[in-house]
Design an enzyme around this catalytic site. Structure first.
Site, PDB file in Angstrom:
ATOM      1  N   GLN A   1       3.746  -5.434   9.692  1.00 16.87           N
ATOM      2  CA  GLN A   1       3.315  -6.334   8.456  1.00 16.87           C
ATOM      3  C   GLN A   1       4.359  -6.071   7.078  1.00 16.87           C
ATOM      4  OE1 GLN A   1       1.522  -3.953  10.060  1.00 16.87           O
ATOM      5  NE2 GLN A   1      -0.440  -4.019   9.911  1.00 16.87           N
TER       6      GLN A   1
ATOM      7  N   MET B   1      -3.574  -6.246   7.480  1.00 16.01           N
ATOM      8  CA  MET B   1      -3.634  -4.948   8.235  1.00 16.01           C
ATOM      9  C   MET B   1      -4.961  -4.797   8.924  1.00 16.01           C
ATOM     10  SD  MET B   1      -1.242  -2.469   7.668  1.00 16.01           S
ATOM     11  CE  MET B   1      -1.252  -0.944   6.058  1.00 16.01           C
TER      12      MET B   1
ATOM     13  N   GLY C   1      -7.428  -8.552   4.844  1.00 18.78           N
ATOM     14  CA  GLY C   1      -5.934  -8.112   4.793  1.00 18.78           C
ATOM     15  C   GLY C   1      -5.325  -8.348   6.194  1.00 18.78           C
TER      16      GLY C   1
ATOM     17  N   GLN D   1       5.409  -8.488   4.044  1.00 20.62           N
ATOM     18  CA  GLN D   1       5.110  -8.231   2.657  1.00 20.62           C
ATOM     19  C   GLN D   1       6.353  -8.602   1.739  1.00 20.62           C
ATOM     20  OE1 GLN D   1       3.573  -4.486   3.730  1.00 20.62           O
ATOM     21  NE2 GLN D   1       1.522  -5.006   3.086  1.00 20.62           N
TER      22      GLN D   1
ATOM     23  N   CYS E   1       0.888  -1.325  -0.096  1.00 15.36           N
ATOM     24  CA  CYS E   1       0.152   0.133  -0.272  1.00 15.36           C
ATOM     25  C   CYS E   1       0.941   1.026  -0.113  1.00 15.36           C
ATOM     26  CB  CYS E   1      -0.808  -0.001   1.216  1.00 15.36           C
ATOM     27  SG  CYS E   1      -1.479  -1.639   1.789  1.00 15.36           S
ATOM     28  N   ASN E   2       2.108   1.064   0.571  1.00 17.42           N
ATOM     29  CA  ASN E   2       2.784   2.275   0.814  1.00 17.42           C
ATOM     30  C   ASN E   2       3.791   2.386   0.078  1.00 17.42           C
ATOM     31  OD1 ASN E   2       1.045   3.466   2.741  1.00 17.42           O
ATOM     32  ND2 ASN E   2       2.139   2.033   4.347  1.00 17.42           N
ATOM     33  N   ARG E   3       4.127   1.243  -0.976  1.00 16.28           N
ATOM     34  CA  ARG E   3       5.468   1.656  -1.688  1.00 16.28           C
ATOM     35  C   ARG E   3       5.381   0.687  -3.039  1.00 16.28           C
ATOM     36  NH1 ARG E   3       9.641   1.836   1.189  1.00 16.28           N
ATOM     37  NH2 ARG E   3       8.411   2.137   2.997  1.00 16.28           N
TER      38      ARG E   3
END
Lengths: 273, 443
Positions: free
Chosen positions: B136, B213, B211, B140, B70-72
């Site tokens: 998390q 998260m 998910g 990943q 989600c962040n990268r």
């Protein structure tokens, strides 16, 4: 002018300062000090109001000075009582300066004798004035809570979690507190209107005389009635309720002061200088 | 250290010293790119596999790993021509996602050599996370690594780098307090829910998608309230059922979401859906039916699940993953000292990785190998000669010459191979194997 009035204003001012400090520093002793000062101010104020009442022999709402002072006294009383019962510490940040503002205004306007034709010693009238003022005070606090709600809602919606987000309580608490204020205020307003009708019937021989103040009181009452109705039936809460509480308060302020200055009517003699 | 004669010819070939590919990291993350750009560029697992296959064909890219969360979105690669590789990746992103390179050019960062290694370590240790310390990310990375290994995208350097990254992450977790403070999306979400609802005890939670998260968020929420029911909606009903059982909740079908919104107060969404799952038009009538009781949407998914316009509805609040960042900003200061400790662990690891990487060069490996054999030969020779006092000086010299030439002969073929394993072979792999076989790791 009553010299006793100056320490009252000083107490309220100091209370406002302490609450201001609480807003920035968030230390409990600040709001505790604010509350204590407010309480002291209220007690002194009580002495002043009672003294004025006894000296003149009737309820001290004969000119604008007395009326404002009386309004501030009732507001301070309602605040002291309510703050004691609710968790809404932050409310003092709005209430204390507001009370200070009214008392300062009372200090500014001349305290001159007014020729009064109608009787001020009737029990009905005292009841009418006191109850109406309690209603005003609660609705003023409802407006204050509404403002806090809008600020907090804005910071949550806008996702800016800065100054107010951390200082203000949850939306739910603000909404519920505002709602209780409106219930109290509306009830008092209703009782106040009824006692007013009774008094009018006794003095002028009719319940309703289309006096501007009466009309505007009716409008204010309808606004709050609509708010409560919508809340109970359609579940108006949150933002809309907060905005309506502010609008209602504006209408109320106009009923309280505006009508006396701008329009004619039989309440004039009490509040005009 | 005195170099044996055999090294002389190697030293005369400078190309041998710079024969290692460079480690390059290209990507964008939550600080460099806003969520709408990140969701445009995010790669699903299938897309990642496809991307690995395509990019591996590029002549400039030797090893490749793609990490998309989600962040990268990050590409870790090794290349002899880093500029070419970087350009190839950018072109690929632009083509695969059909957006002009100019749109994401400014959001892209590239790290090379030590900086790339450091970045990888920091990401794995969750120091580069939006919510520093959230656990998390390691999972990943492991998943991304698995995909890369399965498509044969990785070689000795990326393998080593990733294994080191895992152990660095473990060390950071166990030796610093970074993970302790429950500073995670879930923490932020619960804090916000408190600002909206005050009490969470009687609030109903709806979990959309399953998910990792989101599960954490639910777990955290459960710790912060005593009662209140939970609904789980998942496209695969069975997964939803299992999850619901874990949290004592009720599984519902995906189609029932809109019905459940009438009773749910907090909605946590993290599906892999490329489109919005909950729309503004769907929520508007529901708010009326709920008599304006507030709705709080927590959107952990990228691409987002909840239409952002819902936030403009009265009494509805939407927080996506970027917004949650704002809530945690406050806590960053208190973690600063722990970060310093973590950064030190990473600095150490970077230096050690650099040493290993340098050793992959042919010259040092051959030197070390020769040293090792020579040392063994000389030790054994000294032992043998020591037990035979009758030997003459000439005999001893003859024995010394013999052992030396044995070492040289034995080294001859391996050295030749390591200098030129064949044009298509990955030299670093053989160097690494050599170092392992002869246990050259700890000098």
């Amino acid at each position: 002018m009553n010299l006793w009035f100056i320490p009252v204003v000083a107490c309220y001012l100091a209370s406002s300062a302490a609450y201001g400090g609480y807003l920035f520093v968030q230390k409990n002793r600040f709001h505790q000090a604010g509350y204590a000062l407010m309480l002291v101010g209220f007690l002194l104020h009580t002495v002043v109001v009672l003294a004025e009442g006894f000296m003149s022999g009737h309820i001290p709402v004969q000119n604008l000075h007395e009326t404002l002072s009386f309004a501030a006294w009732v507001l301070a009383g309602v605040f002291v009582l309510i703050r004691w019962r609710t968790r809404l510490k932050i409310l003092g940040v709005l209430a204390a300066p507001f009370i200070t503002l009214i008392t300062t205004a009372a200090l500014m306007v001349p305290d001159k004798e007014v020729e009064i034709q109608t009787s001020f010693s009737s029990l009905w009238l005292i009841l009418h004035v006191v109850v109406i003022f309690i209603g005003y005070a609660s609705l003023a606090l409802a407006c204050g809570t509404g403002i806090l709600y809008l600020i907090q809602e804005r910071s949550i919606k806008g996702k800016k979690h800065r100054f107010f987000y951390r200082r203000l309580p949850s939306l739910e608490l603000l909404d519920n507190t505002g709602y209780s204020f409106i219930v109290i205020g509306f009830t008092a307003l209703t009782v106040g209107l009824i006692t007013g009708f009774v008094y009018a019937q006794a003095v002028w021989g009719r319940f309703w005389s289309w006096d501007p103040k009466e009309v505007w009181s009716g409008i204010t009452w309808l606004i709050y009635a609509a708010l409560l109705h919508e809340r109970l039936v359609a579940g108006w809460r949150g933002r809309r309720a907060a905005i309506l509480a502010i609008i209602g308060f504006a209408a109320m302020m106009f009923t309280f002061l505006g009508v006396n200055f701008l329009l004619e009517g039989h309440h004039n003699e009490f509040t005009r200088w | 250290m005195s170099l044996p004669d055999g090294n002389a010819p190697i030293r005369n070939e400078p190309s041998m010293i710079t024969d290692l590919p460079e480690i390059v990291m290209i990507g964008l993350n939550h600080t460099s790119a806003p969520v709408d750009l990140r969701e445009c560029l995010a790669f699903s697992t299938a897309e990642t596999e496809q991307a690995l296959k395509v990019l591996k064909k590029d002549a400039d890219i030797r090893e490749l790993l793609i990490l998309s969360t989600c962040n990268r979105v990050e590409f870790l690669l090794t290349s002899h021509r880093p500029e070419g590789a970087i350009a190839a990746v950018k072109t690929f992103i632009s083509e695969a996602k059909s957006i002009p390179a100019t749109r994401f050019e400014s959001a892209i960062y590239t790290y090379r050599a030590d900086e790339a290694v450091r970045h990888m370590f920091r990401v794995a240790a969750s120091l580069d996370s939006m919510i520093v310390g959230e656990p998390q990310i390691l999972g990943q990375i492991k998943a991304a690594y698995k995909v890369a290994v399965e498509t044969k995208g990785t070689g000795v350097i990326v393998n080593r780098l990733l294994h080191k990254a895992f152990s660095v992450a473990k060390r950071v977790r166990s030796e610093t307090g970074i993970g302790d403070r429950a500073v995670s999306i879930s923490y932020a979400a619960v804090e916000l829910a408190r600002k909206i609802f005050g009490e969470l005890d009687d609030k109903t939670v709806l979990l959309v998608g399953a998910g990792e998260m989101a599960e954490l968020a639910v777990e955290h929420l459960h710790r912060n309230r005593r009662t209140g029911s939970l609904f789980v909606a998942n496209r695969t009903f069975e997964i939803g059922v299992n999850l619901a059982r874990r949290f004592n909740g009720t599984a519902i079908r995906f189609e029932e979401i809109s019905e459940t919104l009438k009773i749910a107060d907090i909605i946590i969404s993290s599906t892999g859906s490329p489109d919005y799952v909950i729309f503004s038009g769907m929520v508007r009538p529901i708010i009326k039916m709920r008599k304006n009781r507030p709705l709080f949407f927590i959107d952990i998914a990228v691409p987002r699940d909840i239409e952002p316009a819902i936030n403009r509805l009265n009494n509805a609040y939407v927080y996506d993953i970027d917004d949650l960042h704002g809530v945690i900003d406050e806590n960053i200061a208190s973690r600063q000292s722990e970060s310093v400790k973590a950064e030190r662990i990473i600095d150490e690891a970077v230096i050690r990785f650099r040493q290993w990487y340098d050793s992959l060069n042919t010259v040092p490996t051959i030197i070390e190998l020769r040293n090792k054999l020579t040392t063994i030969a000389e030790t054994e020779l000294a032992k043998t000669v020591g037990s035979m006092p009758d030997l003459s000086a000439d005999d001893r010299r003859a024995l010394a010459r013999m052992t030396e030439s044995m070492v040289n002969k034995m080294l001859h073929d391996p050295m030749r191979f390591l200098k030129d394993p064949g044009s298509h072979r990955d030299r670093s792999l053989y160097l690494d194997i050599t170092r392992k076989i002869f246990n050259l790791e700890d000098e």
